[in-house]
Design a protein around this motif. Structure first.
Motif, PDB file in Angstrom:
ATOM      1  N   ILE A 177      -6.425   0.409   0.749  1.00 32.95           N
ATOM      2  CA  ILE A 177      -6.604   0.655   2.149  1.00 32.95           C
ATOM      3  C   ILE A 177      -6.013  -0.145   3.173  1.00 32.95           C
ATOM      4  CG2 ILE A 177      -8.532   2.332   1.367  1.00 32.95           C
ATOM      5  CD1 ILE A 177     -10.281   0.390   2.977  1.00 32.95           C
ATOM      6  N   ALA A 178      -6.042  -1.251   2.762  1.00 30.76           N
ATOM      7  CA  ALA A 178      -5.676  -2.470   3.674  1.00 30.76           C
ATOM      8  C   ALA A 178      -4.330  -2.223   3.808  1.00 30.76           C
ATOM      9  CB  ALA A 178      -6.206  -3.733   3.285  1.00 30.76           C
ATOM     10  N   SER A 179      -3.475  -2.135   2.420  1.00 28.57           N
ATOM     11  CA  SER A 179      -1.894  -2.274   2.443  1.00 28.57           C
ATOM     12  C   SER A 179      -1.519  -0.930   3.159  1.00 28.57           C
ATOM     13  CB  SER A 179      -1.497  -2.024   0.845  1.00 28.57           C
ATOM     14  OG  SER A 179      -1.890  -1.212   0.349  1.00 28.57           O
ATOM     15  N   LEU A 180      -2.106   0.368   3.115  1.00 28.91           N
ATOM     16  CA  LEU A 180      -1.738   1.333   3.981  1.00 28.91           C
ATOM     17  C   LEU A 180      -1.691   1.020   5.353  1.00 28.91           C
ATOM     18  CD1 LEU A 180      -3.448   4.350   2.391  1.00 28.91           C
ATOM     19  CD2 LEU A 180      -1.164   4.106   2.796  1.00 28.91           C
ATOM     20  N   ALA A 181      -2.967   0.428   5.879  1.00 29.19           N
ATOM     21  CA  ALA A 181      -3.050   0.151   7.324  1.00 29.19           C
ATOM     22  C   ALA A 181      -2.162  -0.700   7.781  1.00 29.19           C
ATOM     23  CB  ALA A 181      -4.693  -0.377   7.529  1.00 29.19           C
ATOM     24  N   ALA A 182      -1.858  -1.897   6.853  1.00 33.26           N
ATOM     25  CA  ALA A 182      -0.996  -2.759   7.221  1.00 33.26           C
ATOM     26  C   ALA A 182       0.552  -2.460   7.378  1.00 33.26           C
ATOM     27  CB  ALA A 182      -1.057  -3.971   6.189  1.00 33.26           C
ATOM     28  N   TYR A 183       0.833  -1.422   6.491  1.00 40.44           N
ATOM     29  CA  TYR A 183       2.264  -0.912   6.659  1.00 40.44           C
ATOM     30  C   TYR A 183       2.365  -0.039   7.902  1.00 40.44           C
ATOM     31  CZ  TYR A 183       5.829   2.669   5.625  1.00 40.44           C
ATOM     32  OH  TYR A 183       6.745   3.567   5.865  1.00 40.44           O
ATOM     33  N   VAL A 184       1.398   0.943   8.347  1.00 38.59           N
ATOM     34  CA  VAL A 184       1.196   1.717   9.533  1.00 38.59           C
ATOM     35  C   VAL A 184       1.353   0.617  10.648  1.00 38.59           C
ATOM     36  CG1 VAL A 184       0.405   2.868  11.049  1.00 38.59           C
ATOM     37  CG2 VAL A 184       0.371   3.396   8.468  1.00 38.59           C
ATOM     38  N   TRP A 202       4.091   3.540  -1.605  1.00 42.83           N
ATOM     39  CA  TRP A 202       3.791   3.410  -3.117  1.00 42.83           C
ATOM     40  C   TRP A 202       5.016   2.952  -3.519  1.00 42.83           C
ATOM     41  CZ3 TRP A 202      -0.253   3.282  -5.884  1.00 42.83           C
ATOM     42  CH2 TRP A 202      -0.229   3.629  -7.111  1.00 42.83           C
ATOM     43  N   GLN A 203       6.144   2.982  -3.338  1.00 40.04           N
ATOM     44  CA  GLN A 203       7.157   2.716  -4.084  1.00 40.04           C
ATOM     45  C   GLN A 203       8.079   1.382  -3.593  1.00 40.04           C
ATOM     46  OE1 GLN A 203       9.776   6.099  -5.368  1.00 40.04           O
ATOM     47  NE2 GLN A 203       8.442   6.324  -7.318  1.00 40.04           N
ATOM     48  N   ILE A 204       7.810   1.292  -2.344  1.00 40.14           N
ATOM     49  CA  ILE A 204       8.515   0.022  -1.840  1.00 40.14           C
ATOM     50  C   ILE A 204       7.704  -1.037  -1.236  1.00 40.14           C
ATOM     51  CG2 ILE A 204      10.313  -0.766   0.021  1.00 40.14           C
ATOM     52  CD1 ILE A 204      11.625   2.135  -0.177  1.00 40.14           C
ATOM     53  N   VAL A 205       6.509  -0.697  -0.233  1.00 40.48           N
ATOM     54  CA  VAL A 205       5.874  -1.544   0.102  1.00 40.48           C
ATOM     55  C   VAL A 205       4.887  -2.173  -0.587  1.00 40.48           C
ATOM     56  CG1 VAL A 205       3.893  -1.778   1.945  1.00 40.48           C
ATOM     57  CG2 VAL A 205       5.656  -0.348   2.495  1.00 40.48           C
ATOM     58  N   LEU A 206       4.344  -1.278  -1.773  1.00 36.52           N
ATOM     59  CA  LEU A 206       3.272  -2.035  -2.558  1.00 36.52           C
ATOM     60  C   LEU A 206       4.094  -2.953  -3.445  1.00 36.52           C
ATOM     61  CD1 LEU A 206       0.854   0.472  -3.652  1.00 36.52           C
ATOM     62  CD2 LEU A 206       0.368  -1.552  -2.446  1.00 36.52           C
ATOM     63  N   PRO A 207       5.040  -2.652  -4.126  1.00 37.30           N
ATOM     64  CA  PRO A 207       5.818  -3.786  -4.840  1.00 37.30           C
ATOM     65  C   PRO A 207       6.216  -5.052  -4.174  1.00 37.30           C
ATOM     66  CG  PRO A 207       6.591  -1.836  -5.479  1.00 37.30           C
ATOM     67  CD  PRO A 207       5.908  -1.327  -4.045  1.00 37.30           C
ATOM     68  N   LEU A 208       6.710  -4.790  -2.686  1.00 39.92           N
ATOM     69  CA  LEU A 208       7.205  -5.889  -2.219  1.00 39.92           C
ATOM     70  C   LEU A 208       5.839  -6.990  -1.735  1.00 39.92           C
ATOM     71  CD1 LEU A 208       9.668  -4.340   0.493  1.00 39.92           C
ATOM     72  CD2 LEU A 208      10.197  -6.025  -1.432  1.00 39.92           C
ATOM     73  N   ALA A 227     -17.868  -2.632   1.753  1.00 42.65           N
ATOM     74  CA  ALA A 227     -17.242  -3.620   1.384  1.00 42.65           C
ATOM     75  C   ALA A 227     -15.689  -3.433   1.507  1.00 42.65           C
ATOM     76  CB  ALA A 227     -17.738  -4.118   0.149  1.00 42.65           C
ATOM     77  N   LEU A 228     -15.381  -2.027   1.729  1.00 45.00           N
ATOM     78  CA  LEU A 228     -14.008  -1.748   1.505  1.00 45.00           C
ATOM     79  C   LEU A 228     -12.809  -2.380   2.492  1.00 45.00           C
ATOM     80  CD1 LEU A 228     -14.186   1.641  -0.296  1.00 45.00           C
ATOM     81  CD2 LEU A 228     -13.429  -0.610  -1.305  1.00 45.00           C
ATOM     82  N   ALA A 229     -13.446  -2.383   3.869  1.00 45.48           N
ATOM     83  CA  ALA A 229     -12.679  -2.653   4.909  1.00 45.48           C
ATOM     84  C   ALA A 229     -12.721  -3.928   5.172  1.00 45.48           C
ATOM     85  CB  ALA A 229     -12.901  -1.514   6.175  1.00 45.48           C
ATOM     86  N   LYS A 230     -11.754  -4.900   4.743  1.00 44.57           N
ATOM     87  CA  LYS A 230     -11.794  -6.181   4.833  1.00 44.57           C
ATOM     88  C   LYS A 230     -10.703  -6.784   5.901  1.00 44.57           C
ATOM     89  CE  LYS A 230     -13.741  -7.161  -0.019  1.00 44.57           C
ATOM     90  NZ  LYS A 230     -14.978  -7.193   0.676  1.00 44.57           N
ATOM     91  N   ALA A 231     -11.068  -7.101   6.872  1.00 50.01           N
ATOM     92  CA  ALA A 231     -10.146  -7.581   7.859  1.00 50.01           C
ATOM     93  C   ALA A 231      -9.483  -8.666   7.745  1.00 50.01           C
ATOM     94  CB  ALA A 231     -11.073  -8.084   9.263  1.00 50.01           C
ATOM     95  N   PHE A 232      -9.945  -9.592   6.934  1.00 44.89           N
ATOM     96  CA  PHE A 232      -9.175 -10.894   6.269  1.00 44.89           C
ATOM     97  C   PHE A 232      -7.956 -10.258   5.617  1.00 44.89           C
ATOM     98  CE2 PHE A 232      -9.805 -12.236   2.051  1.00 44.89           C
ATOM     99  CZ  PHE A 232     -11.072 -11.668   1.815  1.00 44.89           C
ATOM    100  N   VAL A 233      -8.107  -9.484   4.515  1.00 45.07           N
ATOM    101  CA  VAL A 233      -7.111  -8.837   3.755  1.00 45.07           C
ATOM    102  C   VAL A 233      -5.975  -8.167   4.698  1.00 45.07           C
ATOM    103  CG1 VAL A 233      -6.597  -7.299   1.928  1.00 45.07           C
ATOM    104  CG2 VAL A 233      -8.518  -8.777   1.989  1.00 45.07           C
ATOM    105  N   LEU A 234      -6.304  -7.395   5.565  1.00 47.46           N
ATOM    106  CA  LEU A 234      -5.508  -6.694   6.434  1.00 47.46           C
ATOM    107  C   LEU A 234      -4.499  -7.676   7.222  1.00 47.46           C
ATOM    108  CD1 LEU A 234      -4.214  -4.302   7.537  1.00 47.46           C
ATOM    109  CD2 LEU A 234      -6.033  -4.086   9.421  1.00 47.46           C
ATOM    110  N   PHE A 235      -5.192  -8.623   7.692  1.00 47.97           N
ATOM    111  CA  PHE A 235      -4.675  -9.721   8.553  1.00 47.97           C
ATOM    112  C   PHE A 235      -3.536 -10.390   7.909  1.00 47.97           C
ATOM    113  CE2 PHE A 235      -4.370 -14.273  10.152  1.00 47.97           C
ATOM    114  CZ  PHE A 235      -3.922 -13.949  11.310  1.00 47.97           C
ATOM    115  N   PHE A 236      -3.869 -10.624   6.477  1.00 49.45           N
ATOM    116  CA  PHE A 236      -2.936 -11.500   5.666  1.00 49.45           C
ATOM    117  C   PHE A 236      -1.910 -10.510   5.378  1.00 49.45           C
ATOM    118  CE2 PHE A 236      -1.837 -12.983   1.498  1.00 49.45           C
ATOM    119  CZ  PHE A 236      -1.665 -14.348   1.747  1.00 49.45           C
ATOM    120  N   LEU A 237      -2.101  -9.183   5.174  1.00 46.01           N
ATOM    121  CA  LEU A 237      -1.009  -8.377   4.554  1.00 46.01           C
ATOM    122  C   LEU A 237      -0.112  -8.075   5.711  1.00 46.01           C
ATOM    123  CD1 LEU A 237      -2.776  -5.886   2.333  1.00 46.01           C
ATOM    124  CD2 LEU A 237      -1.651  -7.856   1.614  1.00 46.01           C
TER     125      LEU A 237
END
Lengths: 294, 297
Positions: free
Chosen positions: A105-112, A200-206, A163-173
């Motif tokens: 969920i953090a990678s989704l939000a970070a992408y947006v 799924w195919q570009i952002v996550l692998p990067l 515990a799922l929404a972790k701000a520091f993870v989003l910030f880092f991503l």
């Protein structure tokens, strides 16, 4: 090479200091291997005379009959199916779910937040940064009340969902994604890829190196999480490993129980130590990276 | 145009999982906690607004809280000060890439990846009052009498500091090693040509270059130390008293737990939480401003 010998001499106190690092660990391991009778001997032995695994399970101990010289092993001390394994399984399940879920969920939000132009993303990002300055204990009381109202006390969702929404993870991503050129994503869009597929195919692998670094922090944090479980867990079955160990510590305080308690501590420590020894390089890099960016 | 709109909709849908949970379990509870800190909420009643009464009691009338604050400050200053010094010394000693250095770094880092509750239980066993505890065995060999380590109030904070430094110095060391290895060699070569002594090189090159790392290690160390809970709860908690003998180990978060979840004074506990919030918030602001400098590392 005179300076080198000099250096070794200067380092001598630190080599000695490393013994004080190892000694407690050694003490833990030999305490596990000593049977009850040897554990409380004075002075203590530094190499177990009769090493045994009775601190995990002692077949000579029976609940209805006092058998002097014998104590319950770790696995005879919990009235739940599978004994201590139950708590290990709870911890493994909770830790993996939170790690995978929070990264997704953090990678989704970070992408947006980095690659889409939407209204209010600056405000959002500022809010998330600001939330990193909040000690999470401030939310302890209200979150406990929320869990109670949702009837989530003593459940897996009570562990996982808050515990799922972790701000520091989003910030880092977000920081990491800023360094990835927009053209890569534009090109995929021109080729007709949808947003979900791009994620799924570009952002996550990067993001893989960043995800690896973050997963280490999340795994360590969740495996050791104590205060929140202490508050929401009520039954025997739903304890995670730290709460199960703390209960052992509250119920049995005498020296004769320390063998079984240390056995539990050893089992609790092995997974993360092995995890560390395998991924050692990523650990140090992850720490440095998050220090640099945070 | 329609395409753009659809993409916008997708953007929001992708944001929803994080944002929903973030608002639901962080932002809303935070606001709620602030509200509760001005009420007499006890977990069952309808919270009644009591104005600043909780804070007035906390800051001016509650001796236990004042005691907890004092303990926390003493502990934090000693633990972070010593911890940072040891981290730096270890990094200076073992910053190389040869195998003895790598093994030493692994050994010192080991507590950081060991179950923290297991470590606390281990310390409790080491400081067992009997002759067979490791601490008493060691001082027995030195010809001293056995000590009731955990029952002596004047030893509580020193033991908490010891556990914190022992467990945390490897983590700071890793950060310092990265800082040391990013200092260009040319600086030292130039200094040597100018005849600078080893001490002067350390004083005028190494230390200034490490300043951003030091700030980071100190501030994150402070934030962690202010939140100390497990060490007190596992090692020192008595049957009826979370803070150990004579409250000698009472700290902010254990007190929050005690008021909130043992006595169910949830409004009062929220006020304790907000005092902690203010302390950490100020420290984090310092961190944010100085953290920018670390980025250039």
């Amino acid at each position: 090479m005179a300076t080198s010998r000099n250096g070794h001499l200067l380092r001598l106190p630190f080599y000695l200091l490393s013994l004080t690092m190892i000694a407690p660990f050694y003490w833990m391991v030999i305490s596990v291997l000593k049977p009850y009778s040897e554990l409380t001997r004075q002075p203590p032995s530094f190499i177990p005379d009769t090493p045994s695994l009775t601190n995990f399970y002692d077949p000579a101990w029976t609940p209805d009959q006092v058998n002097p010289g014998h104590q319950q092993g770790l696995f005879q001390r919990y009235q739940v199916d599978f004994g201590f394994w139950r708590f290990m399984l709870n911890s493994v399940f909770i830790t993996t779910t939170i790690t995978v879920g929070s990264l997704l969920i953090a990678s989704l939000a970070a992408y947006v937040l980095t690659k889409h132009r939407i209204r209010g993303r600056r405000v959002l990002f500022l809010m998330i940064i600001a939330s990193m300055m909040v000690p999470w204990q401030t939310t302890l009381v209200p979150n406990y009340v929320i869990m109670r109202n949702l009837d989530w006390l003593d459940t897996y969702q009570g562990y996982i969902i808050p515990a799922l929404a972790k701000a520091f993870v989003l910030f880092f991503l977000v920081q990491f994604l800023h360094s990835i050129p927009d053209e890569l994503i534009q090109a995929a869009r021109v080729d007709g890829a949808g947003e979900w597929r791009i994620w799924w195919q570009i952002v996550l692998p990067l993001l893989r190196p960043a995800l690896a670094a973050m997963s280490i922090f999340i795994v360590l944090w969740e495996w050791n999480n104590f205060l929140w479980p202490l508050i929401i867990v009520q039954s025997d079955e739903m304890a995670n490993v730290p709460v199960a160990l703390a209960r052992l510590n509250s119920y049995f305080s005498g020296a004769q129980h320390q063998g079984a308690i240390m056995a539990g501590g050893l089992l609790a420590s092995i997974p993360t130590i092995v995890f560390f020894l395998i991924f050692q390089r990523y650990f140090t890099r992850g720490i440095v990276l998050s220090g640099v960016k945070g | 145009m329609r395409d753009r709109l659809r993409r916008n909709l997708t953007s929001y849908v992708m944001l929803v999982p994080f944002l929903g949970l973030f608002l639901g379990f962080l932002v809303w509870p935070l606001a709620n906690s602030l509200y509760l800190s001005f009420t007499d909420f006890n977990g069952v009643n309808v919270p009644e607004f009591t104005g600043l009464q909780n804070f007035r009691r906390l800051l001016f009338e509650d001796d236990r809280f004042r005691h907890a604050l004092m303990n926390t400050f003493v502990y934090v200053i000693a633990a972070v000060g010593l911890g940072t010094l040891f981290s730096l010394a270890l990094a200076l000693a073992f910053s190389g890439s040869s195998w003895p250095h790598r093994i030493m770094r692994t050994i010192f880092f080991l507590p950081s990846v060991t179950s923290s509750i297991a470590l606390m239980l281990l310390w409790k066993w080491i400081f067992n009052p009997g002759d067979f505890g490791l601490a008493n065995t060691v001082i027995g060999r030195l010809g001293l009498d056995t000590v009731e380590w955990l029952a002596n109030p004047s030893l509580t904070i020193p033991i908490l500091v010891l556990m914190s430094v022992w467990g945390g110095m490897g983590y700071g060391m890793i950060l310092y090693v990265a800082g040391l290895n990013s200092i260009p060699h040319e600086y030292y070569e130039a200094a040597r040509i100018d005849g600078a002594t080893t001490w002067n090189q350390f004083r005028y090159i190494t230390l200034p270059m490490l300043r951003p790392v030091t700030t980071y290690v100190v501030v994150t160390g402070l934030i962690t130390a202010f939140q100390v809970f497990e060490a007190v709860y596992i090692v020192f908690r008595g049957t009826n008293n979370i803070g150990g003998v004579l409250d000698s180990g009472l700290m902010i978060v254990p007190y929050l737990y005690d008021q909130g979840f043992t006595h169910f004074k949830l409004g009062y506990a929220s006020a304790v939480a907000w005092v902690l919030f203010l302390i950490i918030f100020v420290l984090s602001l310092v961190n944010l401003r100085l953290g920018r400098a670390v980025k250039e590392l």
